[in-house]
Enzyme design. Sequence first.
Site, short mmCIF file in Angstrom:
data_model
loop_
_atom_site.label_atom_id
_atom_site.label_comp_id
_atom_site.label_asym_id
_atom_site.label_seq_id
_atom_site.Cartn_x
_atom_site.Cartn_y
_atom_site.Cartn_z
N ASP A 188 41.88 49.53 43.88
CA ASP A 188 42.72 48.54 43.19
C ASP A 188 44.06 49.17 42.84
O ASP A 188 44.14 50.37 42.58
CB ASP A 188 42.01 48.03 41.92
CG ASP A 188 42.72 46.82 41.34
OD1 ASP A 188 43.35 46.07 42.11
OD2 ASP A 188 42.63 46.61 40.11
N LYS A 189 45.12 48.34 42.82
CA LYS A 189 46.49 48.75 42.45
C LYS A 189 47.10 49.71 43.47
O LYS A 189 47.78 50.67 43.09
CB LYS A 189 46.53 49.37 41.05
CG LYS A 189 45.84 48.60 39.97
CD LYS A 189 46.45 47.25 39.69
CE LYS A 189 45.72 46.54 38.57
NZ LYS A 189 45.38 45.14 38.88
N LYS A 200 49.11 43.40 44.73
CA LYS A 200 49.01 44.56 45.62
C LYS A 200 47.85 44.33 46.60
O LYS A 200 46.94 43.54 46.34
CB LYS A 200 48.81 45.81 44.77
CG LYS A 200 49.34 47.08 45.41
CD LYS A 200 50.81 47.07 45.68
CE LYS A 200 51.24 48.29 46.50
NZ LYS A 200 52.64 48.19 46.91
N TYR A 204 44.23 35.39 33.84
CA TYR A 204 45.47 35.78 34.49
C TYR A 204 45.33 35.74 36.02
O TYR A 204 44.32 36.17 36.57
CB TYR A 204 45.86 37.21 34.06
CG TYR A 204 47.08 37.72 34.78
CD1 TYR A 204 48.36 37.27 34.42
CD2 TYR A 204 46.97 38.61 35.85
CE1 TYR A 204 49.48 37.71 35.11
CE2 TYR A 204 48.08 39.05 36.53
CZ TYR A 204 49.33 38.59 36.16
OH TYR A 204 50.43 39.01 36.84
N HIS A 220 45.71 41.95 34.39
CA HIS A 220 45.05 42.28 35.68
C HIS A 220 44.02 43.41 35.54
O HIS A 220 44.21 44.49 36.08
CB HIS A 220 46.09 42.61 36.75
CG HIS A 220 47.18 43.51 36.27
ND1 HIS A 220 48.50 43.33 36.60
CD2 HIS A 220 47.14 44.60 35.48
CE1 HIS A 220 49.22 44.27 36.04
NE2 HIS A 220 48.42 45.06 35.35
N GLN A 276 26.36 60.06 58.10
CA GLN A 276 25.21 60.87 58.54
C GLN A 276 25.03 60.83 60.07
O GLN A 276 25.54 59.95 60.74
CB GLN A 276 23.90 60.43 57.87
CG GLN A 276 23.94 60.45 56.36
CD GLN A 276 23.71 61.82 55.71
OE1 GLN A 276 23.69 61.91 54.51
NE2 GLN A 276 23.56 62.87 56.48
N ASP A 323 41.45 39.10 44.78
CA ASP A 323 41.76 38.99 43.36
C ASP A 323 42.03 37.51 43.09
O ASP A 323 43.02 36.96 43.58
CB ASP A 323 43.01 39.83 43.05
CG ASP A 323 43.49 39.66 41.61
OD1 ASP A 323 42.94 38.80 40.89
OD2 ASP A 323 44.42 40.39 41.22
N TYR A 376 56.26 39.23 46.99
CA TYR A 376 55.18 39.95 46.31
C TYR A 376 54.28 38.99 45.55
O TYR A 376 54.75 38.19 44.75
CB TYR A 376 55.76 40.98 45.33
CG TYR A 376 54.68 41.80 44.66
CD1 TYR A 376 53.91 42.67 45.40
CD2 TYR A 376 54.44 41.68 43.29
CE1 TYR A 376 52.91 43.42 44.80
CE2 TYR A 376 53.45 42.44 42.69
CZ TYR A 376 52.69 43.31 43.44
OH TYR A 376 51.71 44.05 42.86
#
Length: 395
Positions: free
Chosen positions: A139-140, A241, A90, A18, A251, A11, A238
């Site tokens: 995502d997230k 994420k 952002y 976001h 297969q 990201d 942080y």
Amino acid sequence: MKLTVSILKADVGSIGGHTKPSRHMLAASEAAVKEAIRKGLLIDGSVSHTGDDIALLVTHTRGPGDFDVHQFAWNTFLKAAGIAAKYGLYGAGQDLLKDAPSGNIRGAGPAVAELEFNHDVVKTNKVRPAESFMMFAADKCGPGAYNLPLFLAFADPMYCAGLMLPKLIKGFTFHIIDMDNAQGDSLISLNAPEDYYKISMLLRDNERFAIDTITSRTYDEPAAAISATRLHNIAGTYTGKDDPVALVRNQGIFPAPEEIVSPFTKAHYVGGDARGSHVMPLMPVPINTAVTGTYCLPLVSATGFSIDADGRFSDSFIDFFDNPAWDEVRAKAQLKALAMRDQGWSGAAMLPYHELEYSGFRDTVTGLLGQFAFRDGQVKANGSARKGNKVAAKG
Ligand code: 13P
Ligand code: MG
Ligand code: MG
């Protein structure tokens, strides 16, 4: 030849919050991939996004963790981050956590999953006469988001009847990583079916343990690789994420695509979502979907590719979750999301204290902890209540 499939994802900026990367960022990433193919570093490549994360899916013969391939990805992400910064997007450069990683970019912010295998797709090849694989991007949410679906696909015949076939019946080895061990990659290998309960015991904890790789026990062939790293353990705080990616071969000696995607019909609850600190269902979506849903609901995409004899795969692809069959699951995910959001911050709706991703949440609690006082105003031995900070007696 020995072929490597690598997915490198980051990201590095997105539009209006976001949601998704801009078309200029994606175009620059595509141009960089084209140039790397022209120069002979890569055999082939394709660029996509899931939510606000750009995924570079590439093939080459240089093996996992290759310096030049990883540097190429890093420089591509830097270029896209520069475009994000220029347009005022952002989180420009959000996942580029180190100044200049020396070599392998795993552990520097971007998510990486790589599979290396013998590639000789001829009719007479008894193990892999054709090579097909899937790319998952979420995502997230954290890397543990794949724990339940990939465990069920590779260990439970209720979801993968193929496990009862002679080529698969010996089962698969799960290499599980302890993501809390920040000193290095700390792994355990457990075999399904006999270690079924032990594997479940670890994989139930999505925040600490994640599947790193899965291998076929009959053929000793790599089946799956997941980007199992925690950004907060890399950055110490942080920054966003983890938003994991996974590569899964399918297969023949591996589960079929429908067996691999079937556990995703659960839309199971995972950690992540708003401020990386909530619990919400994982919604299967088409590739290149933006995050605009309820409380930035966690998303997962699944695309499928076939690799030709020279290692090329990007000519066409299949988008597994871009099908009306998945609308039902999306509606179910939405209902599960609404049910959870109904209870706001209470109990199971948010992650436990030590997993709250915004350290600001913890700072708020820490600040309040310092103001607690014993009812009788006494200072106890551990000094946890301040003198004079008397609280009125109950009743
Ligand atoms: P991303 O990692 O996708 O940027 O998500 C961060 C977040 O905190 C969502 O609220
Ligand atoms: Mg983001
Ligand atoms: Mg993201």
